[in-house]
Design a protein around this motif. Structure first.
Motif, short mmCIF file in Angstrom:
data_model
loop_
_atom_site.label_atom_id
_atom_site.label_comp_id
_atom_site.label_asym_id
_atom_site.label_seq_id
_atom_site.Cartn_x
_atom_site.Cartn_y
_atom_site.Cartn_z
N VAL A 159 0.86 -1.18 0.00
CA VAL A 159 0.00 0.00 0.00
C VAL A 159 0.90 1.23 0.00
CG1 VAL A 159 -1.74 1.28 1.31
CG2 VAL A 159 -1.82 -1.23 1.24
N GLN A 160 0.63 2.15 -0.91
CA GLN A 160 1.41 3.39 -0.96
C GLN A 160 0.79 4.40 0.00
OE1 GLN A 160 4.25 3.34 -2.92
NE2 GLN A 160 3.56 1.24 -3.22
N MET A 161 1.62 4.99 0.84
CA MET A 161 1.20 6.02 1.78
C MET A 161 1.82 7.33 1.29
SD MET A 161 1.94 6.07 5.86
CE MET A 161 1.57 7.49 6.89
N VAL A 174 7.91 11.22 -4.09
CA VAL A 174 9.21 10.55 -4.01
C VAL A 174 9.20 9.55 -2.86
CG1 VAL A 174 10.47 12.47 -5.03
CG2 VAL A 174 10.22 12.36 -2.56
N GLU A 175 9.95 8.49 -3.03
CA GLU A 175 10.03 7.48 -1.97
C GLU A 175 10.89 8.01 -0.82
OE1 GLU A 175 11.51 2.90 -1.15
OE2 GLU A 175 11.59 3.71 -3.17
N TRP A 176 10.42 7.81 0.40
CA TRP A 176 11.23 8.14 1.58
C TRP A 176 12.18 6.97 1.76
CZ3 TRP A 176 9.34 11.46 6.10
CH2 TRP A 176 10.35 11.59 7.07
N GLU A 177 13.41 7.16 1.36
CA GLU A 177 14.39 6.09 1.41
C GLU A 177 14.92 5.90 2.82
OE1 GLU A 177 17.33 6.91 -1.55
OE2 GLU A 177 15.89 6.76 -3.19
N GLU A 233 11.25 -1.42 2.19
CA GLU A 233 11.47 -2.76 1.60
C GLU A 233 11.00 -3.89 2.51
OE1 GLU A 233 15.12 -1.36 3.77
OE2 GLU A 233 13.77 -0.46 2.32
N HIS A 234 10.74 -3.61 3.78
CA HIS A 234 10.34 -4.66 4.72
C HIS A 234 8.86 -4.58 5.11
CE1 HIS A 234 14.58 -5.44 5.10
NE2 HIS A 234 14.79 -4.21 5.53
N ARG A 235 8.13 -3.62 4.59
CA ARG A 235 6.76 -3.40 5.04
C ARG A 235 5.76 -3.53 3.90
NH1 ARG A 235 9.08 1.52 7.37
NH2 ARG A 235 9.69 1.09 9.51
N LEU A 236 4.51 -3.74 4.30
CA LEU A 236 3.40 -3.72 3.35
C LEU A 236 2.94 -2.29 3.10
CD1 LEU A 236 1.33 -6.78 4.64
CD2 LEU A 236 2.67 -6.60 2.53
N ILE A 237 3.49 -1.33 3.83
CA ILE A 237 3.23 0.10 3.63
C ILE A 237 4.51 0.72 3.08
CG2 ILE A 237 2.89 2.30 4.83
CD1 ILE A 237 0.33 0.96 4.89
N HIS A 238 4.42 1.37 1.93
CA HIS A 238 5.57 2.07 1.34
C HIS A 238 5.32 3.56 1.44
CE1 HIS A 238 7.37 -1.37 -1.28
NE2 HIS A 238 7.22 -1.71 -0.02
N LEU A 239 6.23 4.24 2.13
CA LEU A 239 6.07 5.66 2.37
C LEU A 239 6.61 6.48 1.20
CD1 LEU A 239 5.15 7.83 4.35
CD2 LEU A 239 7.44 7.77 5.36
N VAL A 245 6.52 10.66 -0.34
CA VAL A 245 6.37 12.03 0.12
C VAL A 245 5.99 12.91 -1.06
CG1 VAL A 245 7.53 13.94 1.32
CG2 VAL A 245 8.20 11.58 1.80
N PHE A 246 5.02 13.80 -0.85
CA PHE A 246 4.70 14.76 -1.90
C PHE A 246 5.99 15.41 -2.39
CE2 PHE A 246 0.06 16.29 -1.09
CZ PHE A 246 -0.39 14.99 -1.10
#
Length: 193
Positions: free
Chosen positions: A33-35, A106-109, A114-120, A122-123
């Motif tokens: 899921v993208q957050m 953009v991905e919060w690196e 990589e370890h979660r079902l939630i991918h953070l 950022v606007f």
């Protein structure tokens, strides 16, 4: 990313762990899921300029969440007790946003995506600034200037992106145009100093 408050980032990471746990306990096995993160926490990602208590976010899927389980307590650098919570009232339906804001995020690196079902995610700095033009509180104005001072955009880029976003809105937008004129002047002044 300018992480001046690493304890705030750690608290957000704990919130993401809790969200991940909730999804796993519920049996979710689909694509992550993208957050999509907005608000003060997104400004923290780019600038680290201030603390915030609420986490403003939308998701790529509809979620039923136990919000009371998502508040995370932590200690600020000055040993003040604080907490963050996922704001259940945040809604981007009425926010001033470019129609491509999710694609431009953009991905919060290095926060454990990589370890979660939630991918953070950022606007983008521009979308974050545009989202703050409509409400235009003193903290919104400070946030926009903080983003611009990091040279993440200039007044012309903000004007163009906001104009594109406004093209998708109906209603009286004159006051938003006035806010935009003011903040662009403030950016020009700040960047010329």
């Amino acid at each position: 990313m300018h992480n001046l408050h690493p304890e705030l980032t750690e608290a957000l990471g704990e919130m993401l762990d809790r969200l991940d746990s909730i999804l796993r306990r519920g049996g979710y096995e689909g694509e992550p899921v993208q957050m999509y993160l907005a608000g003060g926490m997104a400004v923290h990602y780019y600038c680290g300029s201030r603390y915030t208590d609420d986490v403003d976010a939308t998701f790529s899927k509809r979620l039923l969440l136990p919000y009371d389980q998502l508040a995370v307590s932590y200690m600020r650098q000055d040993n003040t007790a604080s907490s963050i919570y996922l704001d259940p009232t945040y809604n981007d339906t009425f926010a001033l946003l470019h129609p491509d804001h999710r694609e431009l995020s953009v991905e919060w690196e290095n926060i454990g995506n990589e370890h979660r079902l939630i991918h953070l995610r950022v606007f983008s700095a521009l979308d974050l600034a545009v989202s703050k033009i409509a409400r235009f509180s003193p903290s919104d104005q400070s946030d926009i200037l903080a983003l611009a001072s990091r040279r993440l955009f200039n007044s012309e880029q903000l004007q163009e992106h906001a104009d594109e976003a406004l093209g998708y809105y109906v209603g009286d937008t004159r006051w938003i145009h006035l806010n935009l004129i003011q903040i662009c002047q403030d950016i020009d002044l700040a960047l010329s100093a």
